[in-house]
Design an enzyme around this catalytic site. Structure first.
Site, mmCIF file in Angstrom:
data_model
loop_
_atom_site.group_PDB
_atom_site.id
_atom_site.type_symbol
_atom_site.label_atom_id
_atom_site.label_comp_id
_atom_site.label_asym_id
_atom_site.label_seq_id
_atom_site.Cartn_x
_atom_site.Cartn_y
_atom_site.Cartn_z
ATOM 1 N N CYS A 55 0.491 -1.151 -0.272
ATOM 2 C CA CYS A 55 -0.086 0.058 0.294
ATOM 3 C C CYS A 55 1.179 1.287 0.245
ATOM 4 O O CYS A 55 1.796 1.924 1.319
ATOM 5 C CB CYS A 55 -1.200 -0.468 0.947
ATOM 6 S SG CYS A 55 -1.411 1.500 1.324
ATOM 7 N N GLY A 56 0.766 2.457 -1.544
ATOM 8 C CA GLY A 56 1.294 3.055 -0.648
ATOM 9 C C GLY A 56 1.401 4.215 -0.301
ATOM 10 O O GLY A 56 1.314 5.207 0.386
ATOM 11 N N HIS A 57 -0.120 4.388 0.787
ATOM 12 C CA HIS A 57 -0.597 5.159 1.835
ATOM 13 C C HIS A 57 0.205 4.705 2.887
ATOM 14 O O HIS A 57 0.859 5.689 3.877
ATOM 15 C CB HIS A 57 -1.601 5.079 1.523
ATOM 16 C CG HIS A 57 -2.393 6.010 0.669
ATOM 17 N ND1 HIS A 57 -2.260 7.816 -0.003
ATOM 18 C CD2 HIS A 57 -3.502 5.868 -0.352
ATOM 19 C CE1 HIS A 57 -2.899 7.536 -0.661
ATOM 20 N NE2 HIS A 57 -3.502 6.563 -1.212
ATOM 21 N N CYS A 58 0.382 3.000 3.392
ATOM 22 C CA CYS A 58 0.757 3.051 4.664
ATOM 23 C C CYS A 58 2.267 3.442 4.107
ATOM 24 O O CYS A 58 3.231 3.956 5.427
ATOM 25 C CB CYS A 58 0.649 1.468 3.859
ATOM 26 S SG CYS A 58 -1.117 0.816 4.279
#
Length: 519
Positions: A55-58
């Site tokens: 996950c990029g946001h993670c």
């Protein structure tokens, strides 16, 4: 007890103790199905991030989350941070109804609650401090006050003769309702003088723009809260994953978006123009910059129909719970007069919402599935004597690509029917006011007859499901049936949902959200 039994007992006790030690990575507890309950027992307050490695946001959150964990430890806080790889610890994800990544939950005494703070270390620490301690920190010495002020980008300090006074109580009430800013309270006369304040002063101190704002309104919690919200962001805020929640989740619902390139020689001069206008619209219109050179901003530029080669440009957006209206200027000239006229025309109601549209393709009706754009929508749908079933899609949407062959079959099924049209519209390039598209694909049925009321299709996305719905004129087959439409979450690589780049979490819901809820 024999010697052998005693040794065995000591060995088992040591083994149990070793098992109870939960691994930490950069100050963050690594939680699993086997140690999660133990962590809740050991810690009265714990913030837990449920994440996915892809996950990029993670990934963007990780360094800020670690900084927050270390800051809390250095402050001697009772709060600890933990993380769960929900792709590996699936039972925990299911137990706590994790629907997107990252999901953060705050546990108090073992009971979960929603996390409502920001994604930077100071915002995380501030939110947790508010939830577990007093709404404002009492500052009693010069060194303590200096450390408090210099440790944050933005702080609010109330200066009072007595913290039990009516005005001080109003200040504390407002402080308790704002989670993303740290509040301090001062009653020492020497500190009041040191900060060039007066009794019953509220001062917002920040390390940007004018550096200092003094509250001069009526002493009510709402007025104090509005003062903080109006001044806590820069006059012109750069869009990023970190700032997106504050931009689109704040109280100011009218935004002027400036699309430019930071690498250009004119960029700083353009920002100066924006700041000059923004000062007069503080608390009324939020000014946001979007760097066209940043690849991650491609989707938001697409969403507002702005191409890099056409920058600099600006747009106005008005948000509401129901929808979002976009406005485009006649001229994108970045001058004080042009921007002020644009805002004045909006305020007076002289502007009409802007709807993007491609040109009508010459072969729009050559295939069984007709191609609609903004320019031919009214003629072919709203004013049509046919019933029309439309898929609103995005070219990059994985679920839309999966639906395509079924949709083509549906078009072929009704190709010879003069009363029914099957169509599709690229909603990244075309906008209409007849329906609100919040996710991809969105499917609507317009019953036969001019100006008919559209019905959103929410049934099984199978050929039979569509046919049943159309043949009944939208009266049957519209029950939610996500599990049997052949388009379940796991058909997207890694379960990842592509969003519009507006700061939304990466979810694995059935549809591909345009991040409308995060705006």
């Amino acid at each position: 007890m024999s010697g052998h039994l005693a040794v065995a007992a000591l060995f088992l006790a040591a083994l149990a103790l070793a098992d109870s030690e939960i691994t930490r990575e950069e100050g963050v507890l690594v939680l699993t199905e086997s140690n999660f309950d133990e962590a809740l027992e050991q810690h009265k307050f714990i913030l837990v991030e449920f994440y996915a490695p892809w996950c990029g946001h993670c990934k963007a959150l990780a360094p800020e989350y670690a900084k927050a964990a270390k800051q809390l430890e250095a402050d001697g806080s009772e709060v600890v941070l933990g993380k769960v790889d929900a792709t590996q610890q699936q039972k925990l994800g299911e137990k706590f109804q994790v629907q997107g990544y990252p999901t953060l939950k705050f546990f108090r005494g073992g009971k979960p609650g929603e996390y409502g703070g920001g994604r930077t270390a100071p915002e995380i620490v501030s939110w947790l401090s508010k939830k577990t301690g007093p709404p404002a920190k009492e500052l009693t010495s010069s060194d303590q006050a200096k450390e408090f002020v210099e440790g944050q980008d933005v702080v609010v300090v109330g200066f009072f003769a007595d913290k039990a006074s009516d005005n001080a109580k109003v200040f504390l009430e407002a402080a308790g309702g704002i989670d993303d800013v740290q509040f301090g309270i001062v009653t020492e006369q020497s500190l009041i003088e040191e900060y060039e304040a007066k009794v019953d002063n509220i001062v917002l101190l920040k390390n940007f723009d004018e550096k200092r704002n003094v509250f001069d309104g009526e002493f009510t919690a709402d007025a104090v809260s509005a003062f903080v919200k109006a001044n806590q962001l820069p006059l012109v805020t750069e869009f990023s994953d970190e700032t997106a929640p504050k931009i689109f989740g704040g109280q100011v619902k009218v935004h002027l978006l400036f699309f430019g390139t930071k690498s250009s020689d004119e960029y700083e001069a353009q920002l100066d123009v924006l700041r000059g206008v923004a000062r007069d619209y503080k608390g009324e219109t939020l000014f946001v910059t979007i760097d066209a050179d940043v690849d991650e901003n491609e989707r938001i530029m697409e969403f507002f129909a702005v191409k890099k080669e056409n920058t600099p440009a600006f747009r106005l957006v008005k948000l509401s719970e129901e929808d979002m209206k976009k406005f485009a200027p006649q001229s994108n000239e970045i001058t004080d007069a042009n921007i002020r006229k644009f805002l004045a025309d909006f305020k007076s109601g002289d502007l009409q919402p802007h709807f993007s549209s491609e040109d009508v393709p010459e072969d729009w009706d050559a295939k069984p599935v007709k191609v609609l754009v903004g320019k031919n929508f009214r003629e072919q749908v709203v004013e049509s004597d046919k019933a029309v079933m439309i898929e609103f899609y995005a070219p990059w949407c994985g679920h839309c690509k999966q639906l395509a062959p079924i949709w083509d079959q549906l078009g072929e099924h009704y190709e010879s029917n003069d009363d029914i049209m099957v169509a599709k519209m690229d909603s990244t390039a075309n906008e209409i006011d007849a329906v609100t598209v919040q996710s991809f694909p969105t499917i609507y049925y317009f019953p036969k007859g001019a100006n008919s009321v559209p019905i959103e299709f929410k049934g099984s996305r199978t050929l039979d499901g569509f046919i049943q719905f159309i043949d009944s004129n939208g009266s049957t087959g519209n029950d939610d049936a996500e599990s049997d439409d052949g388009m379940a979450d796991d058909e997207l690589p890694g379960g990842e949902e592509e969003d519009m780049g507006l700061g939304a979490d990466e979810s694995f819901d059935d549809d591909e959200s345009v991040a409308r809820d995060e705006l």
